[in-house]
Enzyme design. Sequence first.
Site, PDB file in Angstrom:
ATOM      1  N   GLY A  54     -25.201 -10.027 -65.347  1.00 10.99           N
ATOM      2  CA  GLY A  54     -26.608  -9.734 -65.528  1.00 10.99           C
ATOM      3  C   GLY A  54     -27.002  -8.412 -64.928  1.00 10.99           C
ATOM      4  O   GLY A  54     -26.180  -7.524 -64.702  1.00 10.99           O
ATOM      5  N   GLU A 119     -25.566 -13.662 -56.830  1.00 12.13           N
ATOM      6  CA  GLU A 119     -24.162 -13.262 -56.865  1.00 12.13           C
ATOM      7  C   GLU A 119     -23.736 -12.746 -55.504  1.00 12.13           C
ATOM      8  O   GLU A 119     -24.564 -12.594 -54.588  1.00 12.13           O
ATOM      9  CB  GLU A 119     -23.936 -12.213 -57.959  1.00 12.13           C
ATOM     10  CG  GLU A 119     -24.184 -12.746 -59.358  1.00 12.13           C
ATOM     11  CD  GLU A 119     -23.928 -11.734 -60.460  1.00 12.13           C
ATOM     12  OE1 GLU A 119     -23.966 -12.122 -61.631  1.00 12.13           O
ATOM     13  OE2 GLU A 119     -23.679 -10.550 -60.155  1.00 12.13           O
ATOM     14  N   HIS A 247     -12.441  -6.600 -59.944  1.00 13.58           N
ATOM     15  CA  HIS A 247     -13.194  -7.850 -59.993  1.00 13.58           C
ATOM     16  C   HIS A 247     -12.287  -8.975 -59.520  1.00 13.58           C
ATOM     17  O   HIS A 247     -11.149  -9.100 -59.987  1.00 13.58           O
ATOM     18  CB  HIS A 247     -13.696  -8.138 -61.407  1.00 13.58           C
ATOM     19  CG  HIS A 247     -14.818  -9.133 -61.427  1.00 13.58           C
ATOM     20  ND1 HIS A 247     -14.626 -10.465 -61.159  1.00 13.58           N
ATOM     21  CD2 HIS A 247     -16.156  -8.974 -61.647  1.00 13.58           C
ATOM     22  CE1 HIS A 247     -15.789 -11.100 -61.236  1.00 13.58           C
ATOM     23  NE2 HIS A 247     -16.731 -10.212 -61.526  1.00 13.58           N
ATOM     24  N   ARG A 295     -17.426  -8.052 -53.348  1.00 14.45           N
ATOM     25  CA  ARG A 295     -16.220  -8.067 -54.172  1.00 14.45           C
ATOM     26  C   ARG A 295     -14.995  -7.466 -53.491  1.00 14.45           C
ATOM     27  O   ARG A 295     -13.886  -7.926 -53.710  1.00 14.45           O
ATOM     28  CB  ARG A 295     -16.487  -7.336 -55.491  1.00 14.45           C
ATOM     29  CG  ARG A 295     -17.422  -8.103 -56.388  1.00 14.45           C
ATOM     30  CD  ARG A 295     -17.715  -7.355 -57.664  1.00 14.45           C
ATOM     31  NE  ARG A 295     -18.589  -8.144 -58.522  1.00 14.45           N
ATOM     32  CZ  ARG A 295     -19.094  -7.720 -59.668  1.00 14.45           C
ATOM     33  NH1 ARG A 295     -18.793  -6.505 -60.098  1.00 14.45           N
ATOM     34  NH2 ARG A 295     -19.880  -8.483 -60.384  1.00 14.45           N
ATOM     35  N   HIS A 356     -12.020  -3.151 -62.598  1.00 19.66           N
ATOM     36  CA  HIS A 356     -13.312  -3.518 -63.177  1.00 19.66           C
ATOM     37  C   HIS A 356     -14.324  -2.385 -63.242  1.00 19.66           C
ATOM     38  O   HIS A 356     -14.941  -2.156 -64.272  1.00 19.66           O
ATOM     39  CB  HIS A 356     -13.902  -4.669 -62.359  1.00 19.66           C
ATOM     40  CG  HIS A 356     -15.191  -5.208 -62.882  1.00 19.66           C
ATOM     41  ND1 HIS A 356     -15.297  -5.777 -64.133  1.00 19.66           N
ATOM     42  CD2 HIS A 356     -16.438  -5.290 -62.324  1.00 19.66           C
ATOM     43  CE1 HIS A 356     -16.549  -6.185 -64.332  1.00 19.66           C
ATOM     44  NE2 HIS A 356     -17.265  -5.884 -63.256  1.00 19.66           N
ATOM     45  N   ARG A 391     -19.574  -1.377 -55.065  1.00 17.71           N
ATOM     46  CA  ARG A 391     -20.778  -1.731 -55.821  1.00 17.71           C
ATOM     47  C   ARG A 391     -21.203  -3.164 -55.570  1.00 17.71           C
ATOM     48  O   ARG A 391     -20.407  -4.089 -55.670  1.00 17.71           O
ATOM     49  CB  ARG A 391     -20.536  -1.528 -57.318  1.00 17.71           C
ATOM     50  CG  ARG A 391     -21.716  -1.982 -58.180  1.00 17.71           C
ATOM     51  CD  ARG A 391     -21.502  -1.650 -59.633  1.00 17.71           C
ATOM     52  NE  ARG A 391     -20.441  -2.423 -60.251  1.00 17.71           N
ATOM     53  CZ  ARG A 391     -20.602  -3.594 -60.844  1.00 17.71           C
ATOM     54  NH1 ARG A 391     -21.789  -4.189 -60.848  1.00 17.71           N
ATOM     55  NH2 ARG A 391     -19.583  -4.202 -61.427  1.00 17.71           N
TER      56      ARG A 391
END
Length: 525
Positions: A54, A119, A247, A295, A356, A391
């Site tokens: 999203g 997330e 990822h 991540r 990713h 990120r």
Amino acid sequence: MNKVDFLIVGSGIAGLSYALKLCEFYQKKNHHPKICLITKDEPFESNTRYAQGGIAAVIDADDSYEKHINDTLVAGSHINNEEVVKLVVENGPERIRELINWGAQFDKSDDGDYKLAKEGGHSDHRILHFKDVTGQEIQRALLDTIKKYDNVEILQDYYAVDLITQHHLGEDVTRYRKDTQCYGVYALNKLSGEVETILSKVTLLATGGIGQVYNTTTNPSVATGDGIAMTYRAKGIVEHMEFVQFHPTALYERGNHGNAFLITEAMRGAGAILKNSKGEDFVKRYDKRGSLAPRDIVARAIDSEMKKEGKDHVWLDASGINEKELKSHFPSIYKKCFDKGIDITKDLIPVAPASHYLCGGIVVNTKAETSINNLLACGECTCTGLHGANRLASNSLLEAAVYAHEAFETSLQLIDKTTWAEDIPEWNKDGTSVPEEMVLISQSRSDLQRVMSNYVGIVRSDERLARAFKRTGLIYEETEELYKKTVISQPLCELRNMITITYLIIGGAKNRHENIGLHYSIDYE
């Protein structure tokens, strides 16, 4: 020779949002400048399309800009540009309203409020989504809307080969020159096989990421770092290339190399838990936030666990999520796994990290300007300073939308002060011939991907980087020899660009003498 007012390279959220803003602005003035968008595949194929989770923004009344800003800074190890973080976070809601006005749909609850997911690294629920195909939905809406404007020419199957600068007029262009100017691009018409000259007053690069330089990636085949490589060759400034995000959860399929199917982080936000072969919630040993840590931490934890156990993957357990919610929120993941014999409502999902997202790239200021005049850039190909060393989940689409707006405003300032360049030479293909062995290109690409995956992945070392640099150098020499005598083709140009990208990643990693964010070396533990 084609002359346009605005040239856009790339058809994802960044390029399309920028084009739509130009169209809307000039329509109100009853003026119709010539806007050209080129894309090397069909327009729907972009990194945007594959964004599942999203787009993050402060929508809920209980959330705040301050919390989103802090989450972004923490994820980026505080080497972010705080001015940029503030710009993107505070302008995000308005940019999302524009996406909605252009027709993008986001999931709502029965009472009409947007369903906001959470997330990794986020302190609140702030992720707007459309099931688990958010990027695809945004891409659809933007493409549908852009078709309403007759002054936008979309050139499909056009591959941008090089930026045109004073270099092509015989001048010496260096990275320290302040008046380097972009006049447009040389682009390969894949159908005719001819390289065409497209001159523009303002050029925007929105070319996406670099995932294909690794063996396994969640990125589509078009993600070969073209915009970054072209800018670097044109002596533009590129930074922070060492920060490649892997990822944590791509679907593991034995023997599969290349494009990996993403298992969105939103699934962990909904309650899925990473487990090792013993069924242990192992990430909590690495970070108290467990499966919802940022991540970089989760990817390294998985990498470490796989090495300890001698396994090729770990497991994602989504059985604790309500079955109705699981099927309605994650339909594409449910179907993909079910087709592979995995019922995610009760079966564990085999997952492993995959390349990713790139947090570095073409350096731009807050106006989306690069170090080359009249060349703007936005989206994943840029280094804005938003992400820092890592990120934060779902900040990428947000950044692209915000910087597309900044690029639009900058373009309005540039367009009336600029004209087309004169005496630009046509592409010179003298002395080249069609290659007899395309296998040379495909083998070099495979070798390059293997080197990057083995030596410049989640965990690095000085020795690994030295080996990678040496092996990449050999591939570079062989490819340049081939390039000098071979007719231009997309595979050859992509290979050259990928070599440039690997050089920049390795160079950035060699110069980063600390473990921070996405860069981790065993020599600095």
